[in-house]
Design a protein around this motif. Structure first.
Motif, PDB file in Angstrom:
ATOM      1  N   GLN A  14       0.834  -1.208   0.000  1.00 24.02           N
ATOM      2  CA  GLN A  14       0.000   0.000   0.000  1.00 24.02           C
ATOM      3  C   GLN A  14       0.870   1.259   0.000  1.00 24.02           C
ATOM      4  OE1 GLN A  14      -2.106  -1.245   3.522  1.00 24.02           O
ATOM      5  NE2 GLN A  14      -4.036  -1.452   2.375  1.00 24.02           N
ATOM      6  N   ALA A  15       1.955   1.232   0.746  1.00 19.25           N
ATOM      7  CA  ALA A  15       2.887   2.366   0.755  1.00 19.25           C
ATOM      8  C   ALA A  15       3.482   2.561  -0.634  1.00 19.25           C
ATOM      9  CB  ALA A  15       3.988   2.134   1.784  1.00 19.25           C
ATOM     10  N   ALA A  16       3.829   1.454  -1.283  1.00 22.39           N
ATOM     11  CA  ALA A  16       4.388   1.522  -2.635  1.00 22.39           C
ATOM     12  C   ALA A  16       3.387   2.156  -3.597  1.00 22.39           C
ATOM     13  CB  ALA A  16       4.778   0.125  -3.108  1.00 22.39           C
ATOM     14  N   ARG A  18       1.019   4.219  -2.858  1.00 25.07           N
ATOM     15  CA  ARG A  18       0.887   5.621  -2.475  1.00 25.07           C
ATOM     16  C   ARG A  18       2.064   6.455  -2.996  1.00 25.07           C
ATOM     17  NH1 ARG A  18      -2.592   7.241   1.696  1.00 25.07           N
ATOM     18  NH2 ARG A  18      -2.194   9.356   2.383  1.00 25.07           N
ATOM     19  N   LEU A  19       3.258   5.828  -3.060  1.00 28.30           N
ATOM     20  CA  LEU A  19       4.462   6.519  -3.506  1.00 28.30           C
ATOM     21  C   LEU A  19       4.748   6.354  -4.999  1.00 28.30           C
ATOM     22  CD1 LEU A  19       6.790   5.530  -0.528  1.00 28.30           C
ATOM     23  CD2 LEU A  19       5.795   7.796  -0.977  1.00 28.30           C
ATOM     24  N   GLY A  20       4.030   5.436  -5.652  1.00 28.57           N
ATOM     25  CA  GLY A  20       4.288   5.168  -7.062  1.00 28.57           C
ATOM     26  C   GLY A  20       5.553   4.355  -7.260  1.00 28.57           C
ATOM     27  N   LEU A  21       5.848   3.484  -6.297  1.00 25.49           N
ATOM     28  CA  LEU A  21       7.041   2.645  -6.329  1.00 25.49           C
ATOM     29  C   LEU A  21       6.642   1.175  -6.227  1.00 25.49           C
ATOM     30  CD1 LEU A  21       9.128   4.623  -3.675  1.00 25.49           C
ATOM     31  CD2 LEU A  21       9.314   4.809  -6.166  1.00 25.49           C
ATOM     32  N   LYS A  22       7.628   0.305  -6.329  1.00 26.08           N
ATOM     33  CA  LYS A  22       7.406  -1.119  -6.091  1.00 26.08           C
ATOM     34  C   LYS A  22       7.594  -1.414  -4.607  1.00 26.08           C
ATOM     35  CE  LYS A  22       8.936  -2.574 -10.626  1.00 26.08           C
ATOM     36  NZ  LYS A  22       9.904  -3.366 -11.390  1.00 26.08           N
ATOM     37  N   ALA A  23       6.946  -2.452  -4.110  1.00 24.51           N
ATOM     38  CA  ALA A  23       7.058  -2.823  -2.700  1.00 24.51           C
ATOM     39  C   ALA A  23       8.512  -3.127  -2.338  1.00 24.51           C
ATOM     40  CB  ALA A  23       6.158  -4.013  -2.381  1.00 24.51           C
ATOM     41  N   ASP A  24       9.265  -3.722  -3.250  1.00 22.79           N
ATOM     42  CA  ASP A  24      10.674  -4.025  -2.995  1.00 22.79           C
ATOM     43  C   ASP A  24      11.467  -2.735  -2.775  1.00 22.79           C
ATOM     44  OD1 ASP A  24      12.802  -5.973  -2.754  1.00 22.79           O
ATOM     45  OD2 ASP A  24      13.567  -5.133  -4.632  1.00 22.79           O
ATOM     46  N   THR A  25      11.127  -1.691  -3.503  1.00 21.07           N
ATOM     47  CA  THR A  25      11.791  -0.399  -3.331  1.00 21.07           C
ATOM     48  C   THR A  25      11.487   0.177  -1.956  1.00 21.07           C
ATOM     49  OG1 THR A  25      11.677  -0.002  -5.710  1.00 21.07           O
ATOM     50  CG2 THR A  25      12.086   1.914  -4.309  1.00 21.07           C
ATOM     51  N   LYS A  40       6.778  -4.523  12.634  1.00 17.48           N
ATOM     52  CA  LYS A  40       6.949  -5.623  11.693  1.00 17.48           C
ATOM     53  C   LYS A  40       6.125  -6.800  12.208  1.00 17.48           C
ATOM     54  CE  LYS A  40      10.543  -7.973   9.136  1.00 17.48           C
ATOM     55  NZ  LYS A  40      11.965  -8.206   8.980  1.00 17.48           N
ATOM     56  N   VAL A  41       5.324  -7.372  11.335  1.00 16.85           N
ATOM     57  CA  VAL A  41       4.503  -8.528  11.683  1.00 16.85           C
ATOM     58  C   VAL A  41       5.013  -9.684  10.828  1.00 16.85           C
ATOM     59  CG1 VAL A  41       2.179  -9.495  11.730  1.00 16.85           C
ATOM     60  CG2 VAL A  41       2.514  -7.054  12.184  1.00 16.85           C
ATOM     61  N   GLY A  42       5.708 -10.616  11.472  1.00 18.00           N
ATOM     62  CA  GLY A  42       6.353 -11.679  10.712  1.00 18.00           C
ATOM     63  C   GLY A  42       7.415 -11.060   9.817  1.00 18.00           C
ATOM     64  N   GLN A  43       7.292 -11.266   8.529  1.00 21.16           N
ATOM     65  CA  GLN A  43       8.221 -10.691   7.559  1.00 21.16           C
ATOM     66  C   GLN A  43       7.729  -9.365   6.991  1.00 21.16           C
ATOM     67  OE1 GLN A  43      11.217 -12.137   6.273  1.00 21.16           O
ATOM     68  NE2 GLN A  43      11.078 -13.547   7.992  1.00 21.16           N
ATOM     69  N   ALA A  44       6.507  -8.964   7.338  1.00 21.36           N
ATOM     70  CA  ALA A  44       5.873  -7.791   6.720  1.00 21.36           C
ATOM     71  C   ALA A  44       6.049  -6.530   7.559  1.00 21.36           C
ATOM     72  CB  ALA A  44       4.381  -8.057   6.515  1.00 21.36           C
ATOM     73  N   TYR A  45       6.437  -5.447   6.888  1.00 18.89           N
ATOM     74  CA  TYR A  45       6.509  -4.142   7.524  1.00 18.89           C
ATOM     75  C   TYR A  45       5.151  -3.460   7.444  1.00 18.89           C
ATOM     76  CZ  TYR A  45      11.646  -4.219   7.286  1.00 18.89           C
ATOM     77  OH  TYR A  45      12.962  -4.514   7.439  1.00 18.89           O
ATOM     78  N   LEU A  46       4.813  -2.713   8.498  1.00 21.46           N
ATOM     79  CA  LEU A  46       3.647  -1.838   8.481  1.00 21.46           C
ATOM     80  C   LEU A  46       4.151  -0.417   8.713  1.00 21.46           C
ATOM     81  CD1 LEU A  46       1.070  -3.888  10.571  1.00 21.46           C
ATOM     82  CD2 LEU A  46       1.214  -3.657   8.089  1.00 21.46           C
ATOM     83  N   PHE A  47       3.523   0.536   8.017  1.00 20.18           N
ATOM     84  CA  PHE A  47       3.954   1.924   8.054  1.00 20.18           C
ATOM     85  C   PHE A  47       2.794   2.821   8.447  1.00 20.18           C
ATOM     86  CE2 PHE A  47       6.337  -0.360   4.887  1.00 20.18           C
ATOM     87  CZ  PHE A  47       7.648  -0.009   5.154  1.00 20.18           C
ATOM     88  N   SER A  48       3.118   3.935   9.098  1.00 18.46           N
ATOM     89  CA  SER A  48       2.082   4.933   9.340  1.00 18.46           C
ATOM     90  C   SER A  48       1.904   5.729   8.047  1.00 18.46           C
ATOM     91  CB  SER A  48       2.464   5.864  10.488  1.00 18.46           C
ATOM     92  OG  SER A  48       3.499   6.737  10.103  1.00 18.46           O
ATOM     93  N   VAL A  49       0.674   6.115   7.784  1.00 13.96           N
ATOM     94  CA  VAL A  49       0.385   6.940   6.607  1.00 13.96           C
ATOM     95  C   VAL A  49       1.177   8.238   6.706  1.00 13.96           C
ATOM     96  CG1 VAL A  49      -1.425   8.233   5.417  1.00 13.96           C
ATOM     97  CG2 VAL A  49      -1.873   5.900   6.206  1.00 13.96           C
ATOM     98  N   ALA A  50       1.298   8.782   7.909  1.00 12.56           N
ATOM     99  CA  ALA A  50       2.038  10.032   8.105  1.00 12.56           C
ATOM    100  C   ALA A  50       3.500   9.885   7.706  1.00 12.56           C
ATOM    101  CB  ALA A  50       1.931  10.474   9.562  1.00 12.56           C
ATOM    102  N   GLU A  51       4.128   8.749   8.016  1.00 14.56           N
ATOM    103  CA  GLU A  51       5.530   8.519   7.652  1.00 14.56           C
ATOM    104  C   GLU A  51       5.695   8.448   6.132  1.00 14.56           C
ATOM    105  OE1 GLU A  51       9.701   7.414   7.992  1.00 14.56           O
ATOM    106  OE2 GLU A  51       8.299   8.696   9.042  1.00 14.56           O
ATOM    107  N   ILE A  52       4.776   7.774   5.464  1.00 15.29           N
ATOM    108  CA  ILE A  52       4.853   7.665   4.007  1.00 15.29           C
ATOM    109  C   ILE A  52       4.619   9.030   3.365  1.00 15.29           C
ATOM    110  CG2 ILE A  52       3.822   6.568   1.975  1.00 15.29           C
ATOM    111  CD1 ILE A  52       5.618   4.765   3.867  1.00 15.29           C
ATOM    112  N   ASP A  53       3.664   9.776   3.879  1.00 14.42           N
ATOM    113  CA  ASP A  53       3.410  11.125   3.365  1.00 14.42           C
ATOM    114  C   ASP A  53       4.605  12.046   3.609  1.00 14.42           C
ATOM    115  OD1 ASP A  53       0.963  10.270   2.472  1.00 14.42           O
ATOM    116  OD2 ASP A  53      -0.185  11.240   4.061  1.00 14.42           O
TER     117      ASP A  53
END
Length: 67
Positions: A14-16, A18-25, A40-53
Motif C-alpha cells: 500500500q505504501a508503494a 501511495r508513492l508510485g514505487l514497487k514494494a521491494d523499493t 513488523k509482523v512476521g516478515q511484513a513491515y507496516l507503516f504509518s500513513v504520516a511517515e509515508i506522506d
C-alpha cells in the motif's frame, strides 16, 4: 514517540502504491533508513500513513534524495 493507530497503518504494498514505487523499493528505503516502519509482523513491515506522506513530501523537494 506516539504510537500509530492500526487504522492509520498500511502495508509495504500500500505504501508503494501511495508513492508510485514497487514494494521491494519500499523495503530498500527501510534498509537505507529513509522511512521507518511502525512495526513488523512476521516478515511484513507496516507503516504509518504520516511517515509515508512525510517521505513523499521530502522526496518531492528540489535537491532531495532520489528514489
Amino acid at each position: 514517540m506516539k504510537q500509530a493507530s492500526r487504522h492509520s497503518e498500511i502495508t509495504a504494498a500500500q505504501a508503494a502504491d501511495r508513492l508510485g514505487l514497487k514494494a521491494d523499493t519500499v523495503r530498500k528505503l527501510v534498509q537505507r533508513g529513509l522511512i521507518t516502519p511502525t512495526r513488523k509482523v512476521g516478515q511484513a513491515y507496516l507503516f504509518s500513513v504520516a511517515e509515508i506522506d512525510r517521505y513523499n513530501r521530502e522526496r518531492s523537494r528540489p535537491g532531495s534524495y532520489p528514489r
